[in-house]
Motif scaffolding. Structure first.
Motif, short mmCIF file in Angstrom:
data_model
loop_
_atom_site.label_atom_id
_atom_site.label_comp_id
_atom_site.label_asym_id
_atom_site.label_seq_id
_atom_site.Cartn_x
_atom_site.Cartn_y
_atom_site.Cartn_z
N VAL A 84 0.84 -1.20 0.00
CA VAL A 84 0.00 0.00 0.00
C VAL A 84 0.87 1.24 0.00
N ASN A 85 1.93 1.22 0.80
CA ASN A 85 2.83 2.36 0.85
C ASN A 85 3.44 2.65 -0.53
N ASP A 86 3.92 1.61 -1.19
CA ASP A 86 4.54 1.80 -2.49
C ASP A 86 3.53 2.28 -3.53
N PHE A 87 2.32 1.77 -3.47
CA PHE A 87 1.30 2.23 -4.42
C PHE A 87 1.00 3.70 -4.20
N MET A 88 0.81 4.11 -2.96
CA MET A 88 0.46 5.51 -2.69
C MET A 88 1.59 6.45 -3.06
N LEU A 89 2.84 6.04 -2.84
CA LEU A 89 3.97 6.92 -3.15
C LEU A 89 4.33 6.90 -4.64
N LYS A 90 4.43 5.69 -5.19
CA LYS A 90 4.93 5.56 -6.56
C LYS A 90 3.87 5.81 -7.62
N VAL A 91 2.61 5.57 -7.28
CA VAL A 91 1.54 5.77 -8.26
C VAL A 91 0.77 7.05 -7.97
N ILE A 92 0.11 7.12 -6.83
CA ILE A 92 -0.71 8.29 -6.51
C ILE A 92 0.16 9.53 -6.32
N GLY A 93 1.23 9.40 -5.54
CA GLY A 93 2.12 10.53 -5.32
C GLY A 93 2.72 11.03 -6.62
N ILE A 101 -4.45 17.79 2.47
CA ILE A 101 -3.95 17.09 3.66
C ILE A 101 -4.36 17.85 4.92
N ASN A 102 -4.72 17.10 5.97
CA ASN A 102 -5.09 17.78 7.22
C ASN A 102 -3.82 18.27 7.92
N SER A 103 -3.97 19.33 8.69
CA SER A 103 -2.82 20.04 9.25
C SER A 103 -2.00 19.19 10.21
N VAL A 104 -2.67 18.33 10.97
CA VAL A 104 -1.93 17.50 11.93
C VAL A 104 -1.04 16.50 11.20
N LEU A 105 -1.60 15.84 10.21
CA LEU A 105 -0.82 14.87 9.45
C LEU A 105 0.31 15.57 8.70
N GLU A 106 0.02 16.73 8.12
CA GLU A 106 1.06 17.47 7.40
C GLU A 106 2.22 17.84 8.33
N GLU A 107 1.90 18.29 9.52
CA GLU A 107 2.94 18.68 10.48
C GLU A 107 3.85 17.50 10.80
N VAL A 108 3.25 16.35 11.08
CA VAL A 108 4.04 15.18 11.44
C VAL A 108 4.87 14.69 10.26
N LEU A 109 4.28 14.67 9.06
CA LEU A 109 5.02 14.19 7.90
C LEU A 109 6.17 15.11 7.56
N ARG A 110 5.99 16.40 7.71
CA ARG A 110 7.09 17.32 7.43
C ARG A 110 8.23 17.10 8.41
N GLU A 111 7.91 16.67 9.62
CA GLU A 111 8.93 16.40 10.63
C GLU A 111 9.61 15.05 10.41
N LYS A 112 8.81 14.04 10.00
CA LYS A 112 9.31 12.67 10.09
C LYS A 112 9.30 11.86 8.79
N ASP A 113 8.48 12.26 7.81
CA ASP A 113 8.31 11.40 6.63
C ASP A 113 7.92 12.24 5.42
N LYS A 114 8.83 13.11 4.99
CA LYS A 114 8.51 14.04 3.91
C LYS A 114 8.15 13.31 2.61
N ALA A 115 8.72 12.14 2.41
CA ALA A 115 8.43 11.40 1.18
C ALA A 115 6.95 11.08 1.03
N ALA A 116 6.26 10.92 2.17
CA ALA A 116 4.84 10.55 2.13
C ALA A 116 3.94 11.72 1.79
N LEU A 117 4.46 12.93 1.85
CA LEU A 117 3.61 14.10 1.60
C LEU A 117 2.97 14.07 0.22
#
Length: 210
Positions: free
Chosen positions: A111-120, A187-203
């Motif tokens: 699921v992670n690879d699909f969301m990043l490599k396809v949807i992202g 993207i909701n603000s809480v998720l965006e804040e955490v992803l910018r801190e910890k997992d920018k690739a998922a943005l």
């Protein structure tokens, strides 16, 4: 007994456990229930016991209760941030669902690879076109690259495709399973804040370009 060569492929594959998606699926309501118990300070075993004894998922039979509760716990623990767990439990559905999707991505490599490599990638390229062939092509590519995924039956591959499409519908990326276009996602603000801190690739998977 499984073929020793196939077992070796399984052990070496990053998608070793991803085939379980056929039964684990998105599990928004279930993950929210487990998240609430988690925030109450209950241990994993206490949560599993309570889910089973009280059938908190409201399943018609008790057969899958413990297994699904464990899956939800893995997703909750994979978030590794109480801000996200609180958002999943306390915020309105549309916001909480994004967090649940991210938890699913963290727990399931496919699921992670699909969301990043396809949807992202589609969001980055401003390509909003979609069809079920997009998912099928992704899965075919995985089968060509990974012998373990190549061993999955056609029915497993088809079910995984259905789960992915339904997950996109549940998260409003698609209006329905027959949609030909991906919707813009904010993207909701809480998720965006955490992803910018910890997992920018998922943005990129949440249409938040940076």
């Amino acid at each position: 007994m499984q073929n020793p060569e196939l077992l070796r492929y399984k052990e070496q594959s990053p998608y070793e456990k991803s085939g379980a998606l056929t039964r684990e699926q998105y599990l928004f309501n279930e993950t929210r229930v487990v998240g609430e118990l988690y925030l109450q300070g209950m241990s994993d075993e206490e949560i599993i016991k309570k889910v089973y004894n009280e059938n908190l998922f409201r399943y018609p039979t008790e057969k899958m209760l413990r297994n699904i509760a464990r899956v939800c716990l893995k997703r909750i623990n994979a978030l590794e941030d109480e801000r996200l767990i609180k958002a999943l439990v306390e915020m309105p559905g549309s916001i909480a669902k994004q967090v649940c999707l991210y938890a699913m991505m963290k727990q399931n490599r496919l699921v992670n690879d699909f969301m990043l490599k396809v949807i992202g990638h589609k969001f980055i390229e401003r390509d909003c076109g979609f069809s079920k062939l997009v998912v099928s092509s992704f899965l075919i590519d995985l089968q060509e690259q990974d012998p373990w995924v190549a061993s999955w039956s056609p029915s497993t591959i088809n079910k995984i495709r259905q789960v992915i499409v339904k997950t996109l519908v549940d998260n409003e990326y698609l209006d329905d399973s027959k949609s030909r276009q991906i919707n813009t996602i904010t993207i909701n603000s809480v998720l965006e804040e955490v992803l910018r801190e910890k997992d920018k690739a998922a943005l990129a998977a949440f249409n938040c370009l940076y």
